[in-house]
Motif scaffolding. Sequence first.
Motif, PDB file in Angstrom:
ATOM      1  N   LEU A 149      -6.829  -9.987  -6.606  1.00 12.71           N
ATOM      2  CA  LEU A 149      -7.749  -9.736  -5.424  1.00 12.71           C
ATOM      3  C   LEU A 149      -8.929  -9.495  -6.171  1.00 12.71           C
ATOM      4  N   ARG A 153     -12.472  -4.392  -4.423  1.00 13.18           N
ATOM      5  CA  ARG A 153     -10.873  -4.215  -3.075  1.00 13.18           C
ATOM      6  C   ARG A 153      -9.621  -3.451  -4.556  1.00 13.18           C
ATOM      7  N   ARG A 154      -9.720  -4.257  -5.323  1.00 17.83           N
ATOM      8  CA  ARG A 154      -8.557  -3.050  -5.818  1.00 17.83           C
ATOM      9  C   ARG A 154      -8.928  -2.105  -5.409  1.00 17.83           C
ATOM     10  N   GLU A 156     -10.532  -0.064  -3.908  1.00 20.87           N
ATOM     11  CA  GLU A 156      -9.992   0.617  -3.453  1.00 20.87           C
ATOM     12  C   GLU A 156      -9.162   0.912  -2.539  1.00 20.87           C
TER      13      GLU A 156
END
Length: 255
Positions: A149, A153-154, A156
């Motif tokens: 990812l 995003r990871r 998050e």
Amino acid sequence: MGTQTGGTIKSDETLLEILETLHSHERATLTTLADEVGVSKSTVHRHLKTLCDQRFVTKEDAEYVLGLEFLRFGGAARERYSFHRQSKAIVQQVADQTGEFVGFLVEDQGIGTFLYCEMGTEGVPSEARVGQNLYLHQSASGKAILAHLPADRREELLDEHNLLARTESTITDREELRSELTEIRDRGYATAHEEYVNGLKAVAAPAFDPDDDTLLGSLVIAGPSHRLRGERFDSELPDLVQGAVKEFELTISYS
């Protein structure tokens, strides 16, 4: 109308809790559902009456079970993944080859969900099934996705879900997890050593859309620790699962 609490509707939350409890038991009485959800029998009965009228729940004697109407919604949800038929084919193929449990996991709203599962001839019984949810950091299949990812995003997702332990072997330290995810990206596959289920090990590889390199999900092979060891675990299964993913990606490109 149900009471709103924190942006959600309390009656809807109760309805979903009833369904989750019923799902976990496979079948349950009104009393069991009321006790576990923590509401009155009359409240549970009203929800069940609505669910039964719409065929989402069926009453068999004094017990309630999930209804077949869920199949219509589940099928529609799975079909939004254009590659779901190819994922089913490769899962079945690898399960036949290895005799172990094989699954294809996708990420949705930060949670891993099995799109397809197949139990090989030597597979050991487990709770894993189509639609089963799991936190990405707890399994090989999830880590294969998490490693690929985008970094923001990871992070998050790790902030949102924390690193909850599933077993004593689950990675719960963020720096340790980051280090392992880097290794996964470098070697092309992920492993898990009893991190999701005690006594089980797994090998998983990420799958990508060959046209635009979008991450689609991961293919995982899992089995008991006494069978997944030595050369089989260190090289044979990693080679097999990565090769199967390449075949899966190839079928997508020509579909």
